[in-house]
Scaffold this active site. Structure first.
Site, mmCIF file in Angstrom:
data_model
loop_
_atom_site.group_PDB
_atom_site.id
_atom_site.type_symbol
_atom_site.label_atom_id
_atom_site.label_comp_id
_atom_site.label_asym_id
_atom_site.label_seq_id
_atom_site.Cartn_x
_atom_site.Cartn_y
_atom_site.Cartn_z
ATOM 1 C CD GLU A 105 -2.485 2.044 0.500
ATOM 2 O OE1 GLU A 105 -3.159 1.154 -0.257
ATOM 3 O OE2 GLU A 105 -1.998 3.117 -0.227
ATOM 4 N N GLY A 138 3.215 -0.351 -5.430
ATOM 5 C CA GLY A 138 3.226 -1.221 -5.669
ATOM 6 C C GLY A 138 3.945 -1.857 -6.956
ATOM 7 C CG ASP A 155 -8.685 -2.841 -3.334
ATOM 8 O OD1 ASP A 155 -9.113 -3.484 -1.666
ATOM 9 O OD2 ASP A 155 -10.212 -2.269 -3.666
ATOM 10 C CB SER A 156 -5.277 0.225 -7.704
ATOM 11 O OG SER A 156 -6.840 0.145 -8.239
ATOM 12 C CG ASP A 158 -12.541 3.977 -10.174
ATOM 13 O OD1 ASP A 158 -13.370 4.263 -10.227
ATOM 14 O OD2 ASP A 158 -12.230 2.771 -9.688
#
Ligand code: SAM
Length: 280
Positions: A105, A138, A155-156, A158
């Site tokens: 993250e 990431g 899980d980013s 937009d």
């Protein structure tokens, strides 16, 4: 005066939320970070004016992004999560008998405000001895990943700001290298209602690196348009053909509230209007 958040779903419409209380409001080096309360959705994590997750409906998105790919792999032992700062995906992933779960993250502030104001979302995930939280980009991490993973979940936010490179074909190539020989990658790929170009872009990028590409759909009440998509690139296992009995057996002890074999099947039965996107 009552404050409302306008969460834009593109240039022509938005979801609006009455903000009954603002618990946190600051800027990290990457984004505007807010935590606010809404009577219907509970406590909400908001980044750059976009609702990321809420205590009321986070289980839906996190269960669908985690368990569809993890159940599609016959025996996942290692998980990599890119983004996912609220820890909800990490919590769901750790329900599986993994050896390790690395979460990368970029923004420490997101993790800190989650632990302080939305502790129910990550639960004890960050304390799990299998969990390894890295505060870094990431995109860069995957370039030099030290070991292979059986499942990678992206899980980013937009595609804007730091998450733009996470939707590119080059990133999917690096992720393919980071995956084991039968690895599976799953990403959130936007709205089938107003982001079909993004879904097509994601699928085209995945097709360059994976023999099996599937897109599945779900409902996320707090995402503009509600109807949402997730896309998978898989080196060997087809997520659309997982047997109902296997899904039930693998998730029986998970205490899930949305995902099950019926939802898995339904998620891959995209409606006719999506065929032109899903068949490319
Ligand atoms: N479920 C949400 C959605 O679909 O929009 C995403 C939730 S999660 C909060 C998104 C996370 O991605 C944020 O915490 C953000 O800081 C992180 N992020 C964005 N770009 C990143 C990058 N390049 N590397 C690592 N994390 C990133």
């Amino acid at each position: 005066m009552t404050q409302w958040l306008k969460d834009l779903g593109g240039d022509t419409f938005a979801h609006s939320y009455r903000l009954d209380e603002i618990l946190f409001d600051d800027h990290s080096p990457y984004q505007h970070v807010q935590v606010a309360c809404n009577e219907l959705f509970g406590t909400m994590l908001i980044l750059d004016d976009a609702v990321q997750t809420t205590t009321a409906d986070e289980f839906i998105y996190h269960e669908m992004l985690a368990h569809v790919p993890l159940v599609a792999h016959p025996k996942p032992r290692s998980l990599l999560i890119i983004g996912g700062g609220d820890g909800g995906l990490l919590e769901e992933g750790l329900k599986h008998p993994l050896d390790r779960a690395v979460m990368v993250e970029i923004d420490r502030m997101v993790v800190d405000v989650t632990l302080r104001y939305l502790p129910g979302i990550p639960g004890k995930a960050f304390e799990d001895p299998r969990a390894d939280l890295r505060i870094e980009d990431g995109f860069a991490y995957v370039r030099n990943v030290p070991a292979k993973f059986d499942v990678v979940l992206v899980d980013s936010t937009d595609p804007k700001g730091p998450s733009v490179p996470l939707f590119g074909e080059a990133f999917y190539g690096d992720l393919a290298q980071a995956l084991s020989d039968d690895g599976i990658l799953a990403v959130q790929s936007g709205s089938p209602w107003y982001q079909r170009d993004l879904i097509a872009q994601v699928r085209a990028g995945l097709r360059k690196h994976f023999p099996i590409v599937r897109t599945y759909v779900g409902l996320v009440p707090t995402y503009p348009g509600v109807y949402w998509s997730f896309s998978i690139g898989s080196k060997r296992h087809d997520p659309a053909t997982v047997a109902d009995a296997a899904i039930a057996a693998r998730t029986a002890s998970f205490d899930l509230r949305y995902y099950d074999a019926a939802q898995h099947r339904a998620a891959f039965s995209g409606p006719a209007f999506l065929r032109p996107v899903l068949d490319t």
